[in-house]
Enzyme design. Structure first.
Site, short mmCIF file in Angstrom:
data_model
loop_
_atom_site.label_atom_id
_atom_site.label_comp_id
_atom_site.label_asym_id
_atom_site.label_seq_id
_atom_site.Cartn_x
_atom_site.Cartn_y
_atom_site.Cartn_z
N GLY A 42 0.77 -1.24 0.00
CA GLY A 42 0.00 0.00 0.00
C GLY A 42 0.80 1.29 0.00
N ASP A 98 1.03 3.36 4.68
CA ASP A 98 -0.10 4.00 4.01
C ASP A 98 -1.10 4.54 5.04
OD1 ASP A 98 -0.91 1.45 4.76
OD2 ASP A 98 -1.50 0.82 2.74
N ASP A 101 -4.05 2.25 11.51
CA ASP A 101 -5.44 1.96 11.87
C ASP A 101 -5.48 1.50 13.33
OD1 ASP A 101 -8.18 1.44 11.56
OD2 ASP A 101 -7.82 -0.53 10.72
N PHE A 150 -13.41 3.00 5.82
CA PHE A 150 -12.46 2.20 5.07
C PHE A 150 -12.18 2.92 3.75
CE2 PHE A 150 -10.70 -1.14 2.49
CZ PHE A 150 -9.90 -1.82 3.39
N VAL A 151 -10.91 3.25 3.51
CA VAL A 151 -10.56 4.06 2.33
C VAL A 151 -9.72 3.27 1.34
CG1 VAL A 151 -10.75 6.30 3.47
CG2 VAL A 151 -8.58 5.05 3.56
N ARG A 163 -6.07 0.20 -5.84
CA ARG A 163 -4.79 0.80 -5.44
C ARG A 163 -4.40 1.95 -6.37
NH1 ARG A 163 -2.24 -2.27 -1.55
NH2 ARG A 163 -2.50 -4.52 -1.70
P1 IMP Z 1 -3.32 -1.74 11.64
O1 IMP Z 1 -2.43 -2.85 12.12
O2 IMP Z 1 -4.75 -1.97 11.99
O3 IMP Z 1 -2.87 -0.37 12.05
O4 IMP Z 1 -3.34 -1.90 10.09
C1 IMP Z 1 -2.72 -1.08 9.21
C2 IMP Z 1 -2.82 -1.74 7.86
O5 IMP Z 1 -4.17 -2.15 7.58
C3 IMP Z 1 -2.46 -0.79 6.79
O6 IMP Z 1 -1.11 -0.91 6.44
C4 IMP Z 1 -3.36 -1.18 5.64
O7 IMP Z 1 -2.73 -2.16 4.86
C5 IMP Z 1 -4.56 -1.79 6.29
N1 IMP Z 1 -5.70 -0.85 6.38
C6 IMP Z 1 -6.19 -0.26 7.49
N2 IMP Z 1 -7.20 0.57 7.21
C7 IMP Z 1 -7.35 0.51 5.87
C8 IMP Z 1 -8.25 1.18 4.96
O8 IMP Z 1 -9.11 1.99 5.31
N3 IMP Z 1 -8.09 0.86 3.66
C9 IMP Z 1 -7.16 -0.02 3.20
N4 IMP Z 1 -6.30 -0.65 4.02
C10 IMP Z 1 -6.40 -0.39 5.34
MG MG Z 2 -0.38 -1.78 4.63
#
Ligand code: IMP
Ligand code: MG
Length: 172
Positions: A42, A98, A101, A150-151, A163
């Site tokens: 991403g 990217d 979250d 979700f984006v 992408r």
């Molecule tokens: P985290 O471990 O939940 O912080 O996840 C982060 C990863 O989840 C990012 O690197 C993205 O690959 C994916 N992710 C989280 N939110 C989104 C979203 O809104 N769109 C697309 N990918 C997301």
């Molecule tokens: Mg990612």
């Protein structure tokens, strides 16, 4: 039926913000070189644009960690691609992501990279969904703070789709 995508952040806004981030990083790392350690897939689009705007010497490295399936975090981190410690040890490393979250991916990735003794370690993320944190985590350079939608686009996918959109949008 085709998905409807609502534009959240325009390409021009992203471009302008990346230029600002590059200026800030150039100033913070003046006289040094940096390793941009990009998380595949991403963050690739963001990393390339940022790298082109930096005037300090830049080295590009990549890792791939996955914790997502479809639209939800599975909570388990798997390293699909790793890099040798000598690409990190003694270097000024900026992890390029990217979106932050839940914070799970980056806290695990950061811990792993820190164990390889970089000279310094920072995190730069295009997007930050701060209200979605499950584990506490703060990025050092953030492009845009957004809500919990979700984006997709600008590198971000929904099951590998969208992408290549030049803007960031919400799938409706
Ligand atoms: P985290 O471990 O939940 O912080 O996840 C982060 C990863 O989840 C990012 O690197 C993205 O690959 C994916 N992710 C989280 N939110 C989104 C979203 O809104 N769109 C697309 N990918 C997301
Ligand atoms: Mg990612």
């Amino acid at each position: 039926m085709a998905d409807t995508i609502e534009v959240l952040i325009q390409e021009e806004q992203i471009d302008a913000r990346i230029r600002e981030l590059a200026k800030q990083i150039d100033a913070d790392y003046a006289g040094k070189s940096v390793v941009l350690l990009t998380t595949l897939k991403g963050a690739c689009f963001f990393a390339c644009e940022l790298a082109k705007r930096l005037t300090i010497p830049v080295f590009m490295e990549y890792i791939q960690a996955a914790s997502y399936e479809g639209k939800s975090s599975t909570g388990t981190l798997t390293m699909k691609l790793d890099i040798p410690a000598d690409a990190i040890t003694g270097k000024h490393v900026i992890i390029i992501e990217d979106v932050i979250d839940t914070g799970r991916t980056l806290s695990a990735v950061k811990e792993l990279i820190r164990s390889r003794s970089p000279a310094s370690l920072a995190v730069c993320s295009l997007l930050d969904k701060h209200e979605c944190r499950v584990v506490p985590f703060e990025g050092d350079y953030i492009g845009f703070s957004i809500g919990n939608d979700f984006v997709v686009g600008y590198g971000l996918d929904w099951d590998q789709k969208y992408r290549n959109l030049p803007y960031i949008g919400i799938v409706r």
